[in-house]
Design a protein around this motif. Structure first.
Motif, PDB file in Angstrom:
ATOM      1  N   LYS A  46       0.815  -1.213   0.000  1.00 41.25           N
ATOM      2  CA  LYS A  46       0.000   0.000   0.000  1.00 41.25           C
ATOM      3  C   LYS A  46       0.852   1.268   0.000  1.00 41.25           C
ATOM      4  N   ASN A  47       1.865   1.307   0.854  1.00 47.56           N
ATOM      5  CA  ASN A  47       2.719   2.498   0.931  1.00 47.56           C
ATOM      6  C   ASN A  47       3.396   2.799  -0.396  1.00 47.56           C
ATOM      7  N   ASP A  48       3.882   1.752  -1.062  1.00 49.96           N
ATOM      8  CA  ASP A  48       4.547   1.931  -2.357  1.00 49.96           C
ATOM      9  C   ASP A  48       3.573   2.466  -3.399  1.00 49.96           C
ATOM     10  N   PHE A  49       2.361   1.905  -3.406  1.00 44.55           N
ATOM     11  CA  PHE A  49       1.373   2.337  -4.396  1.00 44.55           C
ATOM     12  C   PHE A  49       0.971   3.789  -4.171  1.00 44.55           C
ATOM     13  N   VAL A  50       0.698   4.147  -2.922  1.00 45.75           N
ATOM     14  CA  VAL A  50       0.269   5.516  -2.612  1.00 45.75           C
ATOM     15  C   VAL A  50       1.359   6.516  -2.987  1.00 45.75           C
ATOM     16  N   ASN A  51       2.595   6.218  -2.665  1.00 46.18           N
ATOM     17  CA  ASN A  51       3.698   7.126  -3.001  1.00 46.18           C
ATOM     18  C   ASN A  51       3.874   7.275  -4.507  1.00 46.18           C
ATOM     19  N   ARG A  52       3.718   6.174  -5.228  1.00 45.44           N
ATOM     20  CA  ARG A  52       3.845   6.243  -6.691  1.00 45.44           C
ATOM     21  C   ARG A  52       2.673   7.003  -7.307  1.00 45.44           C
ATOM     22  N   LEU A  53       1.476   6.784  -6.757  1.00 49.95           N
ATOM     23  CA  LEU A  53       0.309   7.499  -7.272  1.00 49.95           C
ATOM     24  C   LEU A  53       0.448   8.997  -7.023  1.00 49.95           C
ATOM     25  N   ARG A  54       0.970   9.356  -5.849  1.00 49.30           N
ATOM     26  CA  ARG A  54       1.186  10.774  -5.546  1.00 49.30           C
ATOM     27  C   ARG A  54       2.125  11.437  -6.546  1.00 49.30           C
ATOM     28  N   ASP A  55       3.121  10.681  -6.986  1.00 48.13           N
ATOM     29  CA  ASP A  55       4.081  11.215  -7.948  1.00 48.13           C
ATOM     30  C   ASP A  55       3.438  11.489  -9.307  1.00 48.13           C
ATOM     31  N   HIS A  56       2.292  10.842  -9.573  1.00 43.49           N
ATOM     32  CA  HIS A  56       1.615  11.002 -10.864  1.00 43.49           C
ATOM     33  C   HIS A  56       0.396  11.909 -10.793  1.00 43.49           C
ATOM     34  N   VAL A  57       0.147  12.470  -9.622  1.00 45.67           N
ATOM     35  CA  VAL A  57      -1.042  13.316  -9.435  1.00 45.67           C
ATOM     36  C   VAL A  57      -0.622  14.678  -8.888  1.00 45.67           C
ATOM     37  N   ASP A  58      -1.026  15.741  -9.561  1.00 42.74           N
ATOM     38  CA  ASP A  58      -0.783  17.097  -9.066  1.00 42.74           C
ATOM     39  C   ASP A  58      -1.853  17.447  -8.042  1.00 42.74           C
ATOM     40  N   GLU A  59      -1.440  17.933  -6.896  1.00 44.03           N
ATOM     41  CA  GLU A  59      -2.412  18.321  -5.878  1.00 44.03           C
ATOM     42  C   GLU A  59      -3.102  19.613  -6.293  1.00 44.03           C
ATOM     43  N   GLY A  60      -4.429  19.600  -6.245  1.00 42.43           N
ATOM     44  CA  GLY A  60      -5.160  20.799  -6.633  1.00 42.43           C
ATOM     45  C   GLY A  60      -6.644  20.554  -6.744  1.00 42.43           C
ATOM     46  N   SER A  61      -7.366  21.610  -7.095  1.00 44.86           N
ATOM     47  CA  SER A  61      -8.825  21.562  -7.202  1.00 44.86           C
ATOM     48  C   SER A  61      -9.252  20.709  -8.392  1.00 44.86           C
ATOM     49  N   ILE A  62     -10.392  20.012  -8.223  1.00 43.79           N
ATOM     50  CA  ILE A  62     -10.913  19.199  -9.321  1.00 43.79           C
ATOM     51  C   ILE A  62     -12.352  19.598  -9.647  1.00 43.79           C
ATOM     52  N   LYS A 113      -4.385  -6.970   1.584  1.00 44.39           N
ATOM     53  CA  LYS A 113      -4.701  -8.344   1.963  1.00 44.39           C
ATOM     54  C   LYS A 113      -3.521  -9.222   1.568  1.00 44.39           C
ATOM     55  N   ASP A 114      -2.720  -9.559   2.567  1.00 48.17           N
ATOM     56  CA  ASP A 114      -1.468 -10.290   2.329  1.00 48.17           C
ATOM     57  C   ASP A 114      -0.583  -9.465   1.396  1.00 48.17           C
ATOM     58  N   ASP A 115      -0.189 -10.037   0.261  1.00 48.01           N
ATOM     59  CA  ASP A 115       0.690  -9.308  -0.664  1.00 48.01           C
ATOM     60  C   ASP A 115      -0.104  -8.546  -1.727  1.00 48.01           C
ATOM     61  N   LYS A 116      -1.434  -8.580  -1.627  1.00 48.09           N
ATOM     62  CA  LYS A 116      -2.273  -7.912  -2.623  1.00 48.09           C
ATOM     63  C   LYS A 116      -2.876  -6.624  -2.085  1.00 48.09           C
ATOM     64  N   LEU A 117      -2.900  -5.621  -2.949  1.00 47.89           N
ATOM     65  CA  LEU A 117      -3.569  -4.363  -2.629  1.00 47.89           C
ATOM     66  C   LEU A 117      -4.878  -4.319  -3.414  1.00 47.89           C
ATOM     67  N   ILE A 118      -5.980  -4.186  -2.706  1.00 47.42           N
ATOM     68  CA  ILE A 118      -7.297  -4.141  -3.340  1.00 47.42           C
ATOM     69  C   ILE A 118      -7.764  -2.685  -3.399  1.00 47.42           C
ATOM     70  N   ILE A 119      -8.007  -2.210  -4.610  1.00 46.73           N
ATOM     71  CA  ILE A 119      -8.409  -0.814  -4.824  1.00 46.73           C
ATOM     72  C   ILE A 119      -9.862  -0.788  -5.309  1.00 46.73           C
ATOM     73  N   SER A 120     -10.704  -0.094  -4.571  1.00 44.28           N
ATOM     74  CA  SER A 120     -12.112   0.059  -4.941  1.00 44.28           C
ATOM     75  C   SER A 120     -12.337   1.502  -5.373  1.00 44.28           C
ATOM     76  N   THR A 121     -12.716   1.684  -6.623  1.00 51.34           N
ATOM     77  CA  THR A 121     -12.848   3.028  -7.189  1.00 51.34           C
ATOM     78  C   THR A 121     -14.251   3.263  -7.713  1.00 51.34           C
ATOM     79  N   GLU A 122     -14.808   4.410  -7.338  1.00 51.29           N
ATOM     80  CA  GLU A 122     -16.091   4.852  -7.879  1.00 51.29           C
ATOM     81  C   GLU A 122     -15.816   5.998  -8.842  1.00 51.29           C
ATOM     82  N   ILE A 123     -16.307   5.877 -10.072  1.00 52.40           N
ATOM     83  CA  ILE A 123     -16.076   6.893 -11.103  1.00 52.40           C
ATOM     84  C   ILE A 123     -17.407   7.542 -11.450  1.00 52.40           C
ATOM     85  N   ASN A 124     -17.485   8.831 -11.194  1.00 52.40           N
ATOM     86  CA  ASN A 124     -18.750   9.551 -11.360  1.00 52.40           C
ATOM     87  C   ASN A 124     -18.584  10.694 -12.351  1.00 52.40           C
ATOM     88  N   GLY A 125     -19.391  10.655 -13.408  1.00 55.18           N
ATOM     89  CA  GLY A 125     -19.322  11.694 -14.436  1.00 55.18           C
ATOM     90  C   GLY A 125     -20.296  12.831 -14.209  1.00 55.18           C
TER      91      GLY A 125
END
Length: 201
Positions: A46-62, A113-125
């Protein structure tokens, strides 16, 4: 004590009604394909994924108007929003030559969950501003249509020209935003699915 109990029951009743209304709204959006879900399982901490995702996302208003300033940004990141260890709320940035309206927003949470990271995403248009827009359209076009149907004659050619034009205009104003929202949801889901797997490499 009785009054306090009565207020408590009334509050709970209102909360239940609001919860039921939100559920029905989500079901409607799912049928219209404006709301979708993405379930992803990755072999990563989880820590690795979050840090990598942060590197690909600019913080700001959406918010819906923030795209105006995206083209002025020199960042190479494709996404903007907020990323934390509890979850994320992001959308795709608009680039200079990008003619698409990237209005869909992804809300996600993760669990290890063990060595797996489970990501649940809701996408709303559907952005909140579109709800009053549709209500306004229904009221205005409803009044115009009822007015034309109830009038015997307006300028002598109301039914022959103005009425079909009003119908066409109403359909255009309400269907085009819907198609944009639906396409934005579908596109963001596909892009995030690819992006999440790339972050494990």
């Amino acid at each position: 004590s009785a009054s306090r109990t009565s207020r408590s029951h009334a509050t709970k009743h209102i909360q239940d009604r609001c919860k039921a209304l939100r559920h029905k709204m989500k079901e409607l959006l799912k049928r219209l394909k404006i709301l979708d879900y993405l379930h992803t399982e990755l072999v990563i901490k989880k820590n690795d994924f979050v840090n990598r995702l942060r590197d690909h996302v600019d913080e700001g208003s959406i918010d819906i108007f923030s795209d105006t300033f995206d083209v002025l940004s020199s960042s190479k990141n494709e996404y903007k929003g907020e990323v934390s260890f509890n979850g994320f709320k992001i959308k795709r940035r608009r680039t200079f030559f990008d003619m698409n309206m990237n209005i869909a927003v992804a809300n996600g949470t993760y669990s290890q969950k063990d060595d797996k990271l489970i990501i649940s995403t809701e996408i709303n248009g559907l952005h909140g501003i579109m709800i009053p827009f549709y209500i306004f359209c229904i009221i205005i076009y409803g009044v115009l249509i009822v007015g034309f149907l109830s009038a015997d004659e307006i300028g002598g050619k109301a039914i022959g020209f103005a009425f079909p034009f009003i119908i066409f205009h109403a359909v255009f104003m309400m269907v085009v935003p819907y198609l944009i929202m639906r396409r934005s949801t579908k596109k963001l889901k596909h892009q995030l699915e690819r992006e999440f797997y790339c972050l494990t490499k």
